[in-house]
Design a protein around this motif. Structure first.
Motif, short mmCIF file in Angstrom:
data_model
loop_
_atom_site.label_atom_id
_atom_site.label_comp_id
_atom_site.label_asym_id
_atom_site.label_seq_id
_atom_site.Cartn_x
_atom_site.Cartn_y
_atom_site.Cartn_z
N GLU A 1 -6.73 -10.75 -10.25
CA GLU A 1 -7.47 -10.07 -11.43
C GLU A 1 -8.57 -9.12 -10.98
O GLU A 1 -8.60 -7.74 -11.33
N CYS B 1 -0.53 -8.16 -8.61
CA CYS B 1 0.49 -8.68 -9.60
C CYS B 1 1.08 -10.10 -8.57
O CYS B 1 1.36 -11.08 -9.25
N LEU C 1 -0.96 -12.74 -9.10
CA LEU C 1 -0.91 -13.68 -10.27
C LEU C 1 0.12 -14.49 -10.34
O LEU C 1 0.32 -15.44 -10.81
N VAL D 1 -3.44 -14.08 -19.82
CA VAL D 1 -4.08 -13.08 -19.28
C VAL D 1 -3.08 -12.83 -18.17
O VAL D 1 -2.78 -11.60 -18.05
N ARG D 2 -2.81 -13.95 -17.34
CA ARG D 2 -1.74 -13.65 -16.31
C ARG D 2 -0.48 -12.87 -16.55
O ARG D 2 0.08 -11.92 -16.11
N VAL E 1 -1.12 -9.30 -18.10
CA VAL E 1 -1.57 -8.55 -17.22
C VAL E 1 -0.17 -8.20 -16.54
O VAL E 1 -0.16 -6.72 -16.03
#
Length: 358
Positions: free
Chosen positions: A92, A134, A137, A158-159, A162
């Motif tokens: 993030e 990413c 993530l 969120v993960r 995003v």
């Protein structure tokens, strides 16, 4: 010696030794790439003539990227098992630093503080950072235990959100560069980014929470919830893509530009909306109970990408007033790499990271 990542059943998941080595190998690559990205951001800083404020912000963002890489190195060197939370935070931070760096560096280029070559190098650096951010993530999701179906956890929301919005933006950038004579740095408008793109992103991230909340509902009663989730996907995508078009393509205030409209583009857009709601929606209704299996997640994400490409061409046709035609220019090889990055985020990364248990 324990050969799994599992130290806490609530946070880690046992995995085969070969998978563990693969994950650890990717972690080393990711940490190294983000270290190089941070160093590159600092090096490019000295090749521009921007003012002290801009340089200061770029230094802070470069150091933030290096901090993200340090977090990954620290996880690899000091722990036998990686913490999903720390890996997620590293990704993030890297993504936030990359987006903000683009928003600072590109306006400086258009104001004459950097050459086109330096601006292009900064643009490519950001794209690489977005893909590997990413990747971290996805890595955080892969080393974490499968999430119980119907459980809404903020880090997971969120993960996954995003990854969805970043992969979509990267894919859109690749399609926009496809017709060019050469790869070139984009435009930038903070009003369009903050006032249009970001609200669209918030809708997509919030949708992830609703999707997880409703996934425990099975049978015909799931239909209205599925339609709501898919409708939010269409709305969020349309707003975000318009903001990205006004921001990255026009570099203008999207509230003043307006939408020109195109009948063919609108027809194609309606077809893609029906495909998202009908075909992909029907697939999720029929096989949603198999969401714990990797094949389902891969096929589901693949359907999204297949429909997303004409969706992007359709909405851009509506924005520009031009027919939704595919043009291939000399920049196609470079654009293909960007498209590959978007594909990996949207299909591979999201499928690997979104583990669900019954």
């Amino acid at each position: 010696m324990d050969e799994t990542f599992a130290v806490d059943a609530a946070e880690y998941t046992p995995m085969a030794s070969s998978t563990r080595r693969l994950i650890r190998g990717y972690s080393f690559v990711s940490a190294a790439i983000h270290t190089l990205i941070g160093i590159t951001m600092l090096a490019l800083l000295f090749l521009t003539s921007s003012n002290v404020l801009i340089k200061g912000i770029e230094v802070f963002l470069s150091v933030s990227m290096l901090a993200a890489s340090w977090m990954m190195w620290n996880e690899l060197m000091n722990k036998e098992r990686q913490s999903p939370g720390m890996v997620l935070l590293a990704g993030e931070i890297a993504l936030a630093a990359a987006f903000l760096y683009l928003g600072v560096a590109i306006p400086a280029f258009h104001q004459g503080y950097a050459t086109p070559t330096i601006a292009l190098a900064q643009f490519i650096t950001v794209l690489v950072a977005l893909v590997f951010g990413c990747g971290e993530l996805a890595l955080a999701g892969s080393v974490k235990a499968a999430r119980p179906r119907g459980l809404v956890a903020f880090p997971d929301v969120v993960r996954d959100g995003v990854q969805l919005l970043t992969g979509t933006v990267v894919l859109g950038i690749g399609l926009s560069q496809l017709a060019g004579a050469e790869l070139k740095a984009p435009q930038w408008s903070w009003i369009s980014f903050l006032g249009i793109t970001i609200p669209g992103m918030f809708i997509l991230v919030g949708r992830e929470g609703l999707k997880k909340r409703f996934e425990g509902i099975q049978g015909p009663g799931r239909l209205p919830y599925q339609l709501l989730v898919d409708a939010l996907l269409v709305i969020g995508l349309f707003i975000m893509l318009y903001g990205s078009y006004a921001n990255l393509t026009l570099g203008a205030n999207g509230y003043q530009v307006g939408i020109k409209g195109n009948a063919t583009g609108f027809t194609l857009w309606m077809i893609t909306v029906l495909l998202l709601l009908g075909v992909r929606g029907a697939f999720k209704l029929a096989f949603g109970h198999r969401s714990g299996e990797l094949w389902y997640r891969v096929l589901n994400k693949l359907l999204y990408v297949v429909i997303l490409v004409p969706f992007i061409y359709a909405v851009r046709s509506i924005f520009t007033g031009q027919a939704p035609l595919i043009h291939i220019g000399a920049a196609a090889p470079a654009a293909a790499l960007i498209l590959l990055g978007g594909f990996l985020i949207l299909v591979v990364g999201r499928a690997v990271g979104q583990k669900v248990s019954a």
